[in-house]
Enzyme design. Sequence first.
Site, PDB file in Angstrom:
ATOM      1  CB  CYS A 122       0.329   3.426  17.110  1.00  0.00           C
ATOM      2  SG  CYS A 122       0.683   1.712  16.734  1.00  0.00           S
ATOM      3  CG  HIS A 256       1.795   5.825  14.344  1.00  0.00           C
ATOM      4  ND1 HIS A 256       2.920   5.345  14.955  1.00  0.00           N
ATOM      5  CD2 HIS A 256       1.114   4.728  13.900  1.00  0.00           C
ATOM      6  CE1 HIS A 256       2.926   4.021  14.877  1.00  0.00           C
ATOM      7  NE2 HIS A 256       1.835   3.630  14.244  1.00  0.00           N
ATOM      8  CG  ASN A 287       4.307   0.949  13.497  1.00  0.00           C
ATOM      9  OD1 ASN A 287       4.414   1.415  14.634  1.00  0.00           O
ATOM     10  ND2 ASN A 287       3.142   0.639  12.955  1.00  0.00           N
TER      11      ASN A 287
HETATM   12  O1  UT7 Z   1       0.653   1.059  13.760  1.00  0.00           O
HETATM   13  C1  UT7 Z   1      -0.645   0.591  13.656  1.00  0.00           C
HETATM   14  C2  UT7 Z   1      -1.243   1.001  12.398  1.00  0.00           C
HETATM   15  N1  UT7 Z   1      -0.830   0.119  11.330  1.00  0.00           N
HETATM   16  C3  UT7 Z   1      -0.937   0.532  10.105  1.00  0.00           C
HETATM   17  O2  UT7 Z   1      -1.282   1.656   9.873  1.00  0.00           O
HETATM   18  C4  UT7 Z   1      -0.664  -0.441   8.983  1.00  0.00           C
HETATM   19  C5  UT7 Z   1      -1.645  -0.191   7.873  1.00  0.00           C
HETATM   20  N2  UT7 Z   1      -1.520  -1.091   6.769  1.00  0.00           N
HETATM   21  C6  UT7 Z   1      -0.454  -1.097   5.921  1.00  0.00           C
HETATM   22  O3  UT7 Z   1       0.490  -0.352   6.106  1.00  0.00           O
HETATM   23  C7  UT7 Z   1      -0.521  -1.975   4.703  1.00  0.00           C
HETATM   24  O4  UT7 Z   1      -1.805  -2.532   4.594  1.00  0.00           O
HETATM   25  C8  UT7 Z   1       0.545  -3.102   4.686  1.00  0.00           C
HETATM   26  C9  UT7 Z   1       1.927  -2.490   4.518  1.00  0.00           C
HETATM   27  C10 UT7 Z   1       0.476  -3.905   5.961  1.00  0.00           C
HETATM   28  C11 UT7 Z   1       0.291  -4.018   3.495  1.00  0.00           C
HETATM   29  O5  UT7 Z   1       0.341  -3.272   2.284  1.00  0.00           O
HETATM   30  P1  UT7 Z   1      -0.850  -3.365   1.244  1.00  0.00           P
HETATM   31  O6  UT7 Z   1      -0.504  -2.500   0.124  1.00  0.00           O
HETATM   32  O7  UT7 Z   1      -2.128  -3.092   1.961  1.00  0.00           O
HETATM   33  O8  UT7 Z   1      -0.752  -4.870   0.762  1.00  0.00           O
HETATM   34  P2  UT7 Z   1      -1.916  -5.918   0.584  1.00  0.00           P
HETATM   35  O9  UT7 Z   1      -2.151  -6.648   1.848  1.00  0.00           O
HETATM   36  O10 UT7 Z   1      -3.085  -5.251  -0.077  1.00  0.00           O
HETATM   37  O11 UT7 Z   1      -1.265  -6.904  -0.473  1.00  0.00           O
HETATM   38  C12 UT7 Z   1      -0.948  -6.450  -1.812  1.00  0.00           C
HETATM   39  C13 UT7 Z   1      -0.114  -7.511  -2.514  1.00  0.00           C
HETATM   40  C14 UT7 Z   1      -0.719  -8.903  -2.456  1.00  0.00           C
HETATM   41  O12 UT7 Z   1      -0.403  -9.546  -3.674  1.00  0.00           O
HETATM   42  P3  UT7 Z   1      -1.465  -9.640  -4.875  1.00  0.00           P
HETATM   43  O13 UT7 Z   1      -2.689 -10.310  -4.298  1.00  0.00           O
HETATM   44  O14 UT7 Z   1      -1.727  -8.220  -5.285  1.00  0.00           O
HETATM   45  O15 UT7 Z   1      -0.761 -10.439  -5.911  1.00  0.00           O
HETATM   46  C15 UT7 Z   1       0.013  -9.583  -1.325  1.00  0.00           C
HETATM   47  O16 UT7 Z   1       0.065 -10.961  -1.474  1.00  0.00           O
HETATM   48  O17 UT7 Z   1       1.171  -7.614  -1.870  1.00  0.00           O
HETATM   49  C16 UT7 Z   1       1.381  -8.975  -1.458  1.00  0.00           C
HETATM   50  N3  UT7 Z   1       2.094  -8.948  -0.198  1.00  0.00           N
HETATM   51  C17 UT7 Z   1       3.419  -8.974  -0.106  1.00  0.00           C
HETATM   52  N4  UT7 Z   1       4.394  -9.036  -1.031  1.00  0.00           N
HETATM   53  C18 UT7 Z   1       5.671  -9.043  -0.604  1.00  0.00           C
HETATM   54  C19 UT7 Z   1       1.556  -8.861   1.049  1.00  0.00           C
HETATM   55  N5  UT7 Z   1       2.547  -8.834   1.977  1.00  0.00           N
HETATM   56  C20 UT7 Z   1       3.701  -8.913   1.277  1.00  0.00           C
HETATM   57  C21 UT7 Z   1       5.051  -8.921   1.675  1.00  0.00           C
HETATM   58  N6  UT7 Z   1       6.002  -8.974   0.701  1.00  0.00           N
HETATM   59  N7  UT7 Z   1       5.429  -8.847   2.969  1.00  0.00           N
END
Ligand code: UT7
Length: 331
Positions: A122, A256, A287
């Site tokens: 990226c 990005h 993305n």
């Molecule tokens: O281009 C390369 C660079 N990439 C990036 O910069 C990506 C960086 N990371 C992110 O953008 C975020 O970490 C994500 C969007 C990928 C994930 O968001 P997050 O806020 O970090 O979610 P998380 O993994 O901490 O999960 C939070 C909650 C969890 O539930 P509980 O444990 O709080 O009950 C997950 O199970 O959200 C849940 N969850 C989802 N819910 C609905 C995780 N994925 C999903 C989903 N839909 N797809």
Amino acid sequence: MSGIAASQGAPFARLLSIASSVPSRVVDNAEMCTYIDSSDEWIQQRTGIAERRWVGEGETVETMALASGRTALERAGIDASELGAVIVSTVTYFHQTPSLAAKLAFQLGTDGAAAFDISAACAGFCYGLAQAESLVRSGAATYVLVIGVEELSRFTDIHDRSTAFLFSDGAGAAVVGPSEVNGMGPVVWGSDGGQYQAITQTAGWSEALADHVTPYIQMDGRAVFKWASGFISEATKQVLDAAGLTPEDLDVFIPHQANNRITDAMLRHLKLPEHVVVARTIKQFGNNSAASVPMAMDQLLTSGEAKSGQTALLIGFGAGLVYAGQVVTLP
Ligand code: UT7
């Protein structure tokens, strides 16, 4: 003996044009939620993505790169034969060799321009711009075409709840050429191979071939989020400092398009004034890695939100982990 002649280039470099190629297939969050257990509300709140683009029938990395490259040349008003180099940044071209750049240099009708691909995920478009600026100023090339292109949909497991909703396809291209006034600030770039595993593939090619599996992209989202919101926010500040500018001097911020919440964290760190236009094209395009910065720039200029001649701060970051950014004058 007079010694070895040194190359002599232009005093400065600038962007002469920007273009993008948007794939035809719209995948909204409703469709995405037929593949993963999620919701439109969760995806929009956590990322800002409402829909994304995937390649449609007949569209590939090659067709998107060629289309964006042709438009960039037309908009720059230069002939392909004037290009000294073609640089393509991609991590989703299906051939390890030969490079996509060499094929494009031929298809575009260059006069045998130097051509090579780079792998900087990226951050790839900003890596490419940094190289183009150096080539123009060193005299190694008068005009350089830089293309960022990805077909991430082919390497995304649509049933992986942690990546499927993020990744998308597309291409963006720019022509960099000589200038009497400076149009590109110093690059601030680097890598953190200690976080090599933060974004990787589920298999290397040897395992993929042996086991007949697709090497899907996998990501430790939280680790990348933390790095991007903290370290990259500070690196972005350094990009501005390196250009000798303050937040008040900026017109446009094009990070990005990884996650709107990462962009928000950067804005809090940078304390950009209200007048600065911030790219949020992730909403429609998701993305698309190396294509995200040039596609966002093209969209902002095409929509009239940003104007030619304005000062924009670019920052790319991703798998490696790697990053690169520079301040540019918009074409
Ligand atoms: O281009 C390369 C660079 N990439 C990036 O910069 C990506 C960086 N990371 C992110 O953008 C975020 O970490 C994500 C969007 C990928 C994930 O968001 P997050 O806020 O970090 O979610 P998380 O993994 O901490 O999960 C939070 C909650 C969890 O539930 P509980 O444990 O709080 O009950 C997950 O199970 O959200 C849940 N969850 C989802 N819910 C609905 C995780 N994925 C999903 C989903 N839909 N797809």
